[in-house]
Design a protein around this motif. Structure first.
Motif, PDB file in Angstrom:
ATOM      1  N   VAL A  87       0.573  -1.251   0.110  1.00 34.04           N
ATOM      2  CA  VAL A  87       0.140   0.059   0.006  1.00 34.04           C
ATOM      3  C   VAL A  87       1.068   1.291   0.079  1.00 34.04           C
ATOM      4  N   TRP A  88       0.357   2.166  -0.885  1.00 38.01           N
ATOM      5  CA  TRP A  88       1.104   3.525  -0.811  1.00 38.01           C
ATOM      6  C   TRP A  88      -0.009   4.454  -0.366  1.00 38.01           C
ATOM      7  N   MET A  89       0.236   4.859   0.924  1.00 40.76           N
ATOM      8  CA  MET A  89      -0.767   5.843   1.610  1.00 40.76           C
ATOM      9  C   MET A  89      -0.523   7.100   1.206  1.00 40.76           C
ATOM     10  N   HIS A  90      -1.298   7.845   0.680  1.00 40.67           N
ATOM     11  CA  HIS A  90      -1.118   9.165   0.771  1.00 40.67           C
ATOM     12  C   HIS A  90      -2.119  10.148   1.610  1.00 40.67           C
ATOM     13  N   ILE A  91      -1.549  11.286   2.019  1.00 43.03           N
ATOM     14  CA  ILE A  91      -1.906  12.233   2.971  1.00 43.03           C
ATOM     15  C   ILE A  91      -2.157  13.580   2.256  1.00 43.03           C
ATOM     16  N   GLY A  92      -3.371  13.737   1.993  1.00 39.30           N
ATOM     17  CA  GLY A  92      -3.533  15.174   1.201  1.00 39.30           C
ATOM     18  C   GLY A  92      -4.619  14.885  -0.001  1.00 39.30           C
ATOM     19  N   ALA A  93      -5.976  14.823   0.162  1.00 35.90           N
ATOM     20  CA  ALA A  93      -6.752  14.317  -0.778  1.00 35.90           C
ATOM     21  C   ALA A  93      -7.220  15.409  -1.530  1.00 35.90           C
ATOM     22  N   GLY A  94      -6.102  16.168  -2.318  1.00 35.27           N
ATOM     23  CA  GLY A  94      -6.470  17.189  -3.383  1.00 35.27           C
ATOM     24  C   GLY A  94      -6.510  16.717  -4.694  1.00 35.27           C
ATOM     25  N   SER A  95      -6.580  17.794  -5.559  1.00 38.26           N
ATOM     26  CA  SER A  95      -6.597  17.388  -7.022  1.00 38.26           C
ATOM     27  C   SER A  95      -5.469  16.713  -7.529  1.00 38.26           C
ATOM     28  N   PHE A  96      -4.306  17.460  -6.962  1.00 34.04           N
ATOM     29  CA  PHE A  96      -2.853  17.256  -7.661  1.00 34.04           C
ATOM     30  C   PHE A  96      -2.626  15.785  -7.118  1.00 34.04           C
ATOM     31  N   HIS A  97      -2.693  15.206  -6.273  1.00 34.51           N
ATOM     32  CA  HIS A  97      -2.228  13.989  -6.120  1.00 34.51           C
ATOM     33  C   HIS A  97      -3.133  12.873  -6.937  1.00 34.51           C
ATOM     34  N   ARG A  98      -4.424  13.276  -7.124  1.00 36.08           N
ATOM     35  CA  ARG A  98      -5.168  12.550  -7.950  1.00 36.08           C
ATOM     36  C   ARG A  98      -5.140  12.724  -9.553  1.00 36.08           C
ATOM     37  N   ALA A  99      -4.558  13.734  -9.845  1.00 36.62           N
ATOM     38  CA  ALA A  99      -3.951  13.701 -11.226  1.00 36.62           C
ATOM     39  C   ALA A  99      -2.490  13.360 -11.400  1.00 36.62           C
ATOM     40  N   HIS A 100      -1.906  13.323 -10.321  1.00 38.01           N
ATOM     41  CA  HIS A 100      -0.380  13.074 -10.945  1.00 38.01           C
ATOM     42  C   HIS A 100       0.198  11.512 -10.159  1.00 38.01           C
ATOM     43  N   GLN A 101       0.425  11.662  -8.861  1.00 38.91           N
ATOM     44  CA  GLN A 101       0.898  10.382  -8.283  1.00 38.91           C
ATOM     45  C   GLN A 101      -0.044   9.188  -8.829  1.00 38.91           C
ATOM     46  N   ALA A 102      -1.489   9.405  -8.331  1.00 41.58           N
ATOM     47  CA  ALA A 102      -2.381   8.408  -8.454  1.00 41.58           C
ATOM     48  C   ALA A 102      -2.297   7.892 -10.119  1.00 41.58           C
ATOM     49  N   TRP A 103      -2.132   8.962 -11.045  1.00 42.43           N
ATOM     50  CA  TRP A 103      -2.120   8.582 -12.487  1.00 42.43           C
ATOM     51  C   TRP A 103      -1.037   7.672 -12.678  1.00 42.43           C
ATOM     52  N   TYR A 104       0.216   7.852 -12.323  1.00 48.82           N
ATOM     53  CA  TYR A 104       1.244   7.077 -12.452  1.00 48.82           C
ATOM     54  C   TYR A 104       0.991   5.562 -12.206  1.00 48.82           C
ATOM     55  N   LEU A 105       0.706   5.246 -10.843  1.00 51.73           N
ATOM     56  CA  LEU A 105       0.206   4.108 -10.129  1.00 51.73           C
ATOM     57  C   LEU A 105      -0.975   3.469 -10.993  1.00 51.73           C
ATOM     58  N   HIS A 106      -1.815   4.285 -11.375  1.00 50.79           N
ATOM     59  CA  HIS A 106      -2.901   3.675 -12.294  1.00 50.79           C
ATOM     60  C   HIS A 106      -2.220   3.053 -13.537  1.00 50.79           C
ATOM     61  N   ARG A 107      -1.335   3.745 -14.107  1.00 48.81           N
ATOM     62  CA  ARG A 107      -0.592   3.166 -15.338  1.00 48.81           C
ATOM     63  C   ARG A 107       0.110   1.801 -15.132  1.00 48.81           C
ATOM     64  N   LEU A 108       0.517   1.859 -13.850  1.00 51.58           N
ATOM     65  CA  LEU A 108       1.111   0.372 -13.634  1.00 51.58           C
ATOM     66  C   LEU A 108       0.192  -0.523 -13.555  1.00 51.58           C
ATOM     67  N   LEU A 109      -0.979  -0.500 -13.076  1.00 46.78           N
ATOM     68  CA  LEU A 109      -1.882  -1.296 -12.888  1.00 46.78           C
ATOM     69  C   LEU A 109      -2.392  -1.587 -14.233  1.00 46.78           C
ATOM     70  N   MET A 110      -2.730  -0.811 -15.225  1.00 50.84           N
ATOM     71  CA  MET A 110      -2.817  -1.072 -16.708  1.00 50.84           C
ATOM     72  C   MET A 110      -2.064  -1.865 -17.382  1.00 50.84           C
TER      73      MET A 110
ATOM     74  N   ILE B  81       0.082  20.875 -14.220  1.00 59.01           N
ATOM     75  CA  ILE B  81      -0.961  21.939 -13.617  1.00 59.01           C
ATOM     76  C   ILE B  81      -2.354  21.293 -13.602  1.00 59.01           C
ATOM     77  N   THR B  82      -2.853  21.361 -12.527  1.00 59.19           N
ATOM     78  CA  THR B  82      -4.033  20.769 -11.911  1.00 59.19           C
ATOM     79  C   THR B  82      -5.184  21.861 -11.574  1.00 59.19           C
ATOM     80  N   PRO B  83      -6.042  22.374 -12.298  1.00 59.34           N
ATOM     81  CA  PRO B  83      -6.805  23.385 -11.634  1.00 59.34           C
ATOM     82  C   PRO B  83      -7.883  22.959 -10.598  1.00 59.34           C
ATOM     83  N   ARG B  84      -8.434  23.762  -9.836  1.00 57.53           N
ATOM     84  CA  ARG B  84      -9.554  23.086  -9.007  1.00 57.53           C
ATOM     85  C   ARG B  84     -10.752  22.632 -10.273  1.00 57.53           C
ATOM     86  N   PRO B  85     -11.373  21.557  -9.462  1.00 59.59           N
ATOM     87  CA  PRO B  85     -12.269  21.114 -10.381  1.00 59.59           C
ATOM     88  C   PRO B  85     -13.524  22.190 -10.458  1.00 59.59           C
ATOM     89  N   THR B  86     -14.016  22.484 -11.642  1.00 63.72           N
ATOM     90  CA  THR B  86     -15.338  23.227 -11.934  1.00 63.72           C
ATOM     91  C   THR B  86     -16.370  22.630 -12.356  1.00 63.72           C
TER      92      THR B  86
END
Length: 467
Positions: A8-31, A209-214
């Protein structure tokens, strides 16, 4: 690392940047079929509860929309967040997951101001949040990790990597020094020794660059994917991650999905922080001052783009040369990314946390210019813009709420109510370090502020005429 064991890779900070950046890379590994690592996502504060609840309903999945400067959009369902950690005041789920032996990496994004460092990059023990954590609370990353690691020791869960993913120069090293200083102040010598021996904190450089979701993202996602996403987000197509390869408890095969694993991130880090981050803030402050709302429209304003270009070209590139990167090309790519009209990134988002960005992103270039007997005229534009920006804040004339993790509002209002606010600003050691006692810098700042007042007047007059 065991090829079968789940980590498990535990991430602290549930903002947009983590979900668009680090989570994207780990998703690519799963794919790619590498399912050894997944993410558990949580937050220190309760301000992300709505997002965490939405993600929980979707089993951690969400749609990431990316867009190129040419307007080409792509949609991906990100699946790497396998566990959503609900928030409570005791951080129960965060502590339990962080203390579990299957957690090999604890990463965090808490913004530049979330480390409470002074201009010497040392922990500021006087900060009220740090004081509260020294008394046993968990308002900051330090108090939170203390709580997690104390439980981890109790469970004999073994070593863990503590990975800073914020835009902070030498981010792993400076976080680590702050954390060790916090534990020393706390008087917890056994935990301090354990952290020294059983954790590592690699430096990293992150970029997307990850803007706040609109509000327009969810309908577009539903139309394009058929998924009525409760937590969609968007970012630019560009992405980069450079990490020093120093993980004490194993890591995902990040090099297989484009992460640059290096011995030292320094050249990438300095280029990114000084060229991208500082220019971004320059554009946001300047654009706000002449009534603009979006980064792309401010970058497309010639006089503002020239401020950023001159700052990089005249002062930053000489400071960073020689470099393994083509700094001129990097500057041009950055400005092209900022011009992307489809990102709809706001000046409000980028203008935030200026009190941390001045000493972190800008003052080093000022100092280096003086060290080589160069007057930093182009760089001084940036703190001058921030002074005028904060003057507007003081007068309650900003078009939005300014957010700054270390802003003491009462103290700042008092500064602007003083006989000479600009002198107080120029002499602020927390912002400018040794330059705070340099009379020539104060004169330069005064001249620059006066020049920018005239520029703002010209720009706003032109805007009224054009309307």
């Amino acid at each position: 690392m065991d090829n079968q064991k789940k980590h498990v890779w535990m991430h602290i900070g549930a903002g947009s940047f983590h979900r668009a950046h680090q989570a994207w890379y780990l998703h690519r590994l799963l794919m790619q079929g590498d399912t050894r690592w997944s993410i558990a996502l949580g937050n220190i504060r309760g301000d992300a509860n709505a997002l965490l609840s939405a993600l929980e309903k979707q089993h951690g999945e969400y749609i990431l929309e990316t867009v190129t400067p040419a307007g080409e959009r792509k949609y991906e369902r990100i699946t790497s967040v396998k566990k959503v950690l609900p928030w409570d005041e005791q951080l129960t789920a965060l502590v339990n997951q962080g203390a579990d032996a299957e957690t090999g990496v604890i990463s965090f994004t808490v913004t530049e101001g979330g480390y409470y460092l002074d201009t010497e990059h040392r922990l500021d023990p006087k900060n009220p949040d740090i004081q509260a954590d020294l008394q046993g609370e968990a308002r900051t990353i330090y108090g939170t990790l203390e709580r997690i690691l104390r439980q981890r020791i109790k469970r004999k869960a073994g070593p863990v990597t503590l990975l800073n993913c914020d835009n902070l120069r030498h981010n792993g090293e400076r976080f680590r020094n702050g954390f060790l200083a916090f534990l020393a102040l706390k008087g917890d010598m056994p935990l301090l020794d354990w952290v020294k021996n059983y954790t590592t904190s690699p430096n990293t450089m992150v970029d997307r660059i990850t803007p706040r979701p609109t509000a327009d993202i969810a309908p577009r996602v539903a139309e394009k994917t058929g998924f009525k996403d409760l937590a969609p987000l968007m970012g630019e197509a560009f992405i980069q991650w450079v990490i020093e390869d120093d993980f004490i408890a194993g890591r995902p095969a990040l090099e297989n999905v484009g992460v640059e694993m290096v011995q030292s991130v320094l050249p990438w880090e300095e280029a990114k922080i000084r060229i991208l981050n500082a220019s971004h803030s320059c554009i946001a402050w300047a654009g706000t001052l002449i009534g603009q709302s979006y980064i792309h429209e401010s970058t497309q304003t010639q006089s503002i783009c020239e401020m950023a270009w001159e700052y990089v070209t005249q002062d930053v590139i000489p400071s960073l040369s020689p470099s393994p990167l083509d700094l001129n090309a990097y500057r041009d790519v950055v400005l092209d990314r900022f011009r992307n009209p489809y990102i709809q990134d706001t000046n409000q988002r980028v203008a935030a946390d200026g009190l941390s960005k001045i000493p972190g992103f800008i003052t080093p270039t000022l100092l280096e210019c003086y060290d080589r007997d160069q007057i930093p005229r182009a760089t001084t534009v940036l703190p001058a813009l921030f002074f005028l920006f904060m003057e507007r804040w003081h007068q309650n004339e900003l078009p939005y709420t300014y957010q700054d993790g270390i802003l003491d509002a009462a103290e700042m209002h008092a500064r602007f109510n003083s006989a000479d606010p600009l002198a107080a600003f120029a002499r602020d050691e927390a912002l400018f370090g040794p330059l705070a006692s340099k009379a020539s810098f104060e004169r330069l700042l005064r001249d620059t502020v006066q020049s920018l007042r005239s520029w703002i007047k010209e720009q706003t007059t032109d805007l009224v005429v054009s309307q």
